[in-house]
Design an enzyme around this catalytic site. Structure first.
Site, PDB file in Angstrom:
ATOM      1  N   SER A 147       0.869  -1.190   0.000  1.00 29.04           N
ATOM      2  CA  SER A 147       0.000   0.000   0.000  1.00 29.04           C
ATOM      3  C   SER A 147       0.898   1.230   0.000  1.00 29.04           C
ATOM      4  CB  SER A 147      -0.861  -0.011   1.271  1.00 29.04           C
ATOM      5  OG  SER A 147      -1.406   1.266   1.520  1.00 29.04           O
ATOM      6  N   TYR A 160      -2.341  -0.681  10.445  1.00 30.77           N
ATOM      7  CA  TYR A 160      -2.350  -0.968   9.010  1.00 30.77           C
ATOM      8  C   TYR A 160      -1.023  -0.550   8.371  1.00 30.77           C
ATOM      9  CZ  TYR A 160      -4.299  -1.076   4.233  1.00 30.77           C
ATOM     10  OH  TYR A 160      -4.546  -1.338   2.906  1.00 30.77           O
TER      11      TYR A 160
END
Ligand code: GCO
Length: 256
Positions: A147, A160
Site C-alpha cells: 500500500s 495498518y
C-alpha cells in the site's frame, strides 16, 4: 494482433487471498483474463461461491479455496488439497487485508493484532504453504499487496501502516532468499481505491475532496486499474524483477 506471449498466463494457476470482493477480486479477474486458472480465497464460503460463479460466467476457470489466512495449519491443508485437486499454484497473490481504524492512544491490543495478523502474518503463513513446491519446481510468482501505507501513514491507521511496511520488507526478504530458486517475489502498492474497505472514506465529503486534491491524478483508483500490474508481475515479463514494489497510486507518493 496476437497477445504478447510474455504476458500469457494460460496453463498457470493463481491463488489470490481475500479475493471474493474488492481489489482481490479485481486482481483475480485480471489474471483470469490473461488466461490463469483462479483459486479464489476468503472466509465466507457463500460469498466465495457466488463470486466464483460470476467469474465462471465471464469464462474463467475458478475453484473456491476457503480458508482463514491467519491460520497456518488451515492454509497448509488448503494448499495441499488445492494442489492435489487443481494442480500446482504457480502464482500466489497475498492480498487479504482488513482495516480497524483507531487513534493509536486508544487502539486495543485486539485491533493491533487483528490487522497485523491478517495483513502481514498471513502473507508469511500462506507463502510458507506454497513456496516449498515452487522451490522444488524452480519456478513461482509471489505478489504481495502492499500500500502507499508501506511508505507513509496518517492518523488512526498505525496498525495498518505497520503491517504494510512490514509486508514491503517481507517481500524483499522473500526475494533475497528465493530468487536463487527461480522464484520472483514482488509487491503491488495501491494508492486510494474505491473499495468496500474505503467506503467510509469515499462517503466522507472532506476526505473524498482531500484525496482528489492530494492525488495528482485528481481521483480515486478503480479496482480494475490494478490488473495490469498484477498480470505483469505474474507473467514471464517479470522473470528478472525481484524484491520490487510497484506503486499504483495516481502519483500520490510523488507529490508533497
Ligand atoms: C485509510 C485507507 C488506506 C487505503 C489504502 C491506501 O484509512 O487511509 O484505508 O489505508 O486503504 O491502504 O493504499
Amino acid at each position: 494482433m496476437a497477445q504478447n506471449p510474455l504476458f500469457d498466463l494460460n496453463g498457470r494457476t493463481a491463488l489470490v487471498t481475500g479475493s471474493s470482493r474488492g481489489l482481490g477480486l479485481a486482481i483475480a479477474r485480471g489474471l483470469a483474463q490473461a488466461g490463469a486458472a483462479i483459486a479464489l480465497n476468503g472466509r465466507d464460503e457463500e460469498r466465495l461461491a457466488a463470486t466464483a460463479e460470476v467469474l465462471r460466467s465471464e469464462g474463467a476457470r475458478v475453484v473456491p479455496a476457503p480458508f482463514d489466512v491467519t491460520d497456518g495449519g488451515a492454509a497448509a491443508r488448503a494448499v495441499e488439497r488445492l494442489e492435489a485437486e487443481f494442480g500446482p499454484v504457480d502464482i500466489l497473490v497475498n492480498n487479504a487485508g482488513i482495516q480497524q481504524r483507531s487513534p493509536l492512544l486508544e487502539m486495543s491490543e485486539a485491533q493491533w493484532r487483528a490487522v497485523i495478523d491478517t495483513n502481514l502474518t498471513s502473507a508469511f503463513l500462506v507463502a510458507r504453504a506454497v513456496a516449498p513446491r515452487m522451490v522444488a519446481r524452480r519456478a513461482g510468482k509471489i505478489i504481495n499487496i502492499c500500500s502507499v501505507m508501506s511508505e507513509v501513514s496518517r492518523p488512526t491507521i498505525a496498525n495498518y501502516a505497520a503491517a504494510k511496511g512490514g509486508l514491503k520488507m517481507l517481500t524483499r526478504a522473500m526475494a533475497v532468499e528465493w530468487a536463487r530458486h527461480g522464484l520472483q517475489a514482488n509487491a503491488i502498492a495501491p494508492g486510494y481505491f474505491m473499495t468496500e474497505l474505503n467506503r467510509p472514506l469515499v462517503e466522507n465529503p472532506e476526505f473524498n475532496a482531500w484525496i482528489c486534491q492530494r492525488t495528482p491524478a485528481g481521483r480515486w483508483g478503480e479496482p480494475h486499474e490494478l490488473a495490469g500490474a498484477a498480470v505483469f508481475l505474474a507473467s514471464r515479463a517479470s522473470d528478472f524483477v525481484n524484491g520490487q514494489v510497484l506503486y499504483v497510486d495516481g502519483g500520490i507518493l510523488a507529490a508533497l
